[in-house]
Enzyme design. Structure first.
Site, PDB file in Angstrom:
ATOM      1  N   ASP A  67      -6.002   5.413   2.112  1.00  0.00           N
ATOM      2  CA  ASP A  67      -7.011   5.232   3.156  1.00  0.00           C
ATOM      3  C   ASP A  67      -6.892   3.842   3.778  1.00  0.00           C
ATOM      4  OD1 ASP A  67      -9.232   5.821   4.706  1.00  0.00           O
ATOM      5  OD2 ASP A  67     -10.541   6.284   3.011  1.00  0.00           O
TER       6      ASP A  67
ATOM      7  N   ASP B 114     -12.835  12.748   9.361  1.00  0.00           N
ATOM      8  CA  ASP B 114     -13.982  12.826   8.451  1.00  0.00           C
ATOM      9  C   ASP B 114     -14.992  13.847   8.932  1.00  0.00           C
ATOM     10  OD1 ASP B 114     -13.167  11.097   6.527  1.00  0.00           O
ATOM     11  OD2 ASP B 114     -14.238   9.355   7.294  1.00  0.00           O
TER      12      ASP B 114
END
Ligand code: DGJ
Length: 697
Positions: free
Chosen positions: A452, A520
């Protein structure tokens, strides 16, 4: 016939793709000029094109033909691809041809400045069997004493043929809304697509397509490009008033400079280009094929169904909770269990812990070993979330090495999500980062890392370094090097590229990762649009797509489980809901849907994709692999009494017959193609269908 042909008299090169051609030539001043990018041509036909080039219209106009890598100097007024400043202040460049080499389908054209010891090589390569032209540049300072300042050093400039109009397709967005496809006329102006964020960005993806305004999904000419770079980037389109459209692109953004030291050489990333005569759909399919054949490391591998803990637990992870989720995930048929953020250091929220990559002793008193073992006992692989480029100021790492982050003297260190960026251009910080990752992967035999990256660069300085802007290149290269090393040393390791969702998807990162966490935003309705944009360039097998809870955490929208699954099945399926809260009925339905996905997965992940647009709000993707056809269709809403018309299929042979593998019904190809397939959609909003067809004759 060889893939690269040279005409010595006209000093012209012709590169031949499977169905297309690309041609360039040397002008009288030895600069390399564009000749052709489009349908297949013979060398003689390319020579014809050169002879028809018209001269500049007046003394106020730029020269009529276009540079393959424009420099400053001469009658050039568009955006330069290469801008330099020599130590004595001279900026213009004048080339002298220094030779060329052909190595299979790789052409190198070498140029030298007429006065200064600056050398440039223009690289062209058409990887085997396709039509994608890969282009990049190397620039070398052969001076023994003086540096050369690079003000811009692009990978390539591209030129569309003269048409009466131009339209651009590109991808824009933001966090939770990545990959929104936009189509707009190209203004007679300079248009810049860029990221100044030090990463690819959610806001613009380094891909574009240009047409004359008439191309459709399955017809028309399209010229498209994609940059293989995961840091700051810039593509400048220039449509001039006399109607030419060019675009130049590469790494970095305006204002950054690099000092090329005596003897130093800089190589840019690849800027790939693709011409398609079959509309946007054929262009996407050619890109997908290119990624599979020439970018991805494990294209033939089938991506596992994964479970990810993030939406279920947030930062609240511990051994017992993860084991409970793992048990339920295994029951659904999940093959890879990924524990997300919160397992290390003092990471109880966004505020602390990033950088301290040891399991939190309260949450994992026995370390990660027992969880990894339990996950494997349940028959799944074990994956872990990491964010190696980041540090919370509240961490032991930052307390020990405050100078390892990007920062500038006398300036605040802007925190975003309470974190700062580690400067992985620094060899010490990069070495340290590689070491902990290597240890972690080795110790637990980690199968999968979700890598990430949750904030862009700010105050991107490197106090004490003589050439600090270099970190914009070197940080990204540092990330690439660490990934490359990890993969070489741990051949079973697979990596998911994530940057707060889809903030880092590009051909550069996909050369060292296996899939992308697309967004997301897991709302199935929003995902249809996100996936539509993502699929313009990237194939289904790299598109991570989870089924999460309803109502959705981002949009509060309620959607049926079946609809959520059918949307996520269009990529690499994952599950990200709180399974401990799912009812027995939901778990049963989910297990059936996972099994259904596994049946169609080879076709979805390895097949050829056709985007179908039904009427109303119905959209669909048809995947084809040999005789197998899989159709995923989604209808988020529909007005009373206006059910969608039958969906007309692509890639079916009119004389063949196709059997629905679930109902047994058979259809002539001509009917599927022209009348269409009537979908059996459940009533109400958020209706969807999965259809499997097999060619039977
Ligand atoms: C952003 C990612 O996109 C999410 O899936 C999750 O991993 C969080 N970061 C964790 O902080």
């Amino acid at each position: 016939m060889p893939p690269v042909l040279f005409h010595p008299e006209h000093r012209l090169w012709l590169l031949r793709g499977a169905t297309t051609a690309y041609a360039v030539r040397l002008a009288a001043d030895d600069s390399v000029r564009h000749v052709h990018w489009g349908a297949a041509l013979t060398l003689d036909q390319a020579v014809e094109l050169v002879e028809r080039t018209s001269p500049a219209a007046s003394s106020f106009e730029a020269m009529a033909d276009v540079d393959e890598l424009a420099v400053e100097g001469g009658a050039r007024f568009g955006p330069p691809s290469l801008a330099v400043r020599f130590a004595d202040g001279t900026r213009a460049v004048q080339w002298r041809y220094a030779g060329h080499e052909v190595d299979g389908a790789h052409l190198r054209i070498r140029l030298r400045d007429r006065h200064y010891p600056l050398e440039v090589t223009l690289h062209y390569r058409i990887p085997d069997g396709g039509d994608v032209v890969e282009r990049w540049t190397t620039v070398a300072n052969r001076d023994e004493a003086a540096p050369v300042t690079l003000l811009r050093c692009d990978s390539a400039a591209w030129c569309a043929p003269h048409r009466s109009d131009y339209r651009i397709s590109h991808l824009v967005g933001g966090w939770n809304s990545e990959f929104q496809l936009r189509r707009a006329p190209v203004p007679t102006a300079e248009t810049v697509l860029t990221s100044r964020r030090g990463m690819t960005s959610h806001h613009a993806n380094p891909w574009l397509a240009v047409d004359d305004g008439t191309a459709g999904e399955e017809d028309g000419e399209v010229w498209t490009g994609a940059l293989a770079w995961s840091g700051s980037w810039r593509i400048t389109l220039h449509r001039d008033p006399v109607g030419r459209l060019t675009w130049t692109g590469g790494f970095g953004h305006e204002g950054l400079t690099w000092s090329l030291a005596p003897g130093e050489e800089l190589e840019t990333p690849v800027f790939a280009g693709l011409y398609s005569a079959g509309g946007f759909g054929a262009a996407s399919r050619a890109w997908h094929e290119h990624l599979r054949r020439h970018v991805l490391s494990h294209p033939d591998e089938t991506r596992p169904v994964l479970y990810n803990s993030w939406e279920a637990t947030g930062f609240d992870v511990d051994e017992a909770g993860q084991m409970a989720l793992a048990a339920r995930a295994a029951g659904l048929g999940v093959e890879l269990f990924v524990m997300d953020d919160g397992w290390f250091g003092a990471r109880r929220s966004e505020h602390a812990g990033l950088g301290d990559w040891v399991p939190n002793p309260e949450r994992f008193p026995r370390g990660l070993g027992p969880l990894a073992a339990e996950v494997r006992r349940l028959g799944m692989r074990f994956g872990l979330w990491v964010e190696p480029e980041m540090v919370n100021p509240d961490s032991d790492l930052y307390r020990a090495h405050p100078d390892w982050v990007l920062h500038m003297a006398n300036r605040d260190r802007t925190e975003m999500r309470h974190q700062l960026v580690l400067n992985l251009a620094r060899p010490d910080a990069a070495e340290w980062t590689h070491a902990w990752l290597d240890r972690l992967v080795a110790e637990h035999g980690i199968d999968f890392l979700k890598w990430d990256c949750n904030r862009p660069f700010t105050e991107a300085g490197w106090p004490g370094h003589a050439d600090p802007d270099r970190l914009f290149i070197e940080h990204t290269r540092g990330v690439y090097r660490i990934m490359d090393r990890l993969r070489a040393d741990h051949p079973g390791l697979r990596i998911e590229a994530c940057a707060g969702g889809g903030g880092r998807a590009d051909l550069g990162i996909l050369a060292r990762t296996d899939q992308v966490w697309t967004s997301d935003n897991t709302d199935a309705v929003d995902r249809i649009g996100i996936q539509h944009g993502f699929g313009q360039l990237y194939p289904a097998q790299v598109m991570g797509a989870w089924v999460t809870d309803s109502p959705n955490v981002a949009t509060a929208r309620r959607t049926p489980l079946r609809f959520r699954f059918h949307v996520a099945m269009a990529g690499a399926l994952g599950i990200g809901g709180d399974l401990t809260a799912w009812t027995e009925e939901e778990l049963k339905e989910a297990a059936e849907l996972v099994a259904a996905y596994k049946r169609v997965r080879p076709v979805v992940q390895h097949g050829t994709a056709y985007r179908l647009r039904g009427d109303g709000t119905l959209t669909a993707v048809q995947y084809v692999r040999g005789d197998e056809h899989v159709l995923l269709a989604w209808c988020p809403t529909r007005p009373y009494g206006h059910g969608p018309a039958p969906l007309r299929l692509a890639a079916v042979h009119p004389d063949a017959v196709y059997r629905d593998l679930d109902t047994g019904a058979t259809y002539p190809g001509a009917v599927l193609r022209h009348a269409g397939l009537a979908l059996d959609l459940p009533p109400g909003d958020h209706a969807s269908a999965l259809v499997r067809l097999h060619r039977v004759g």
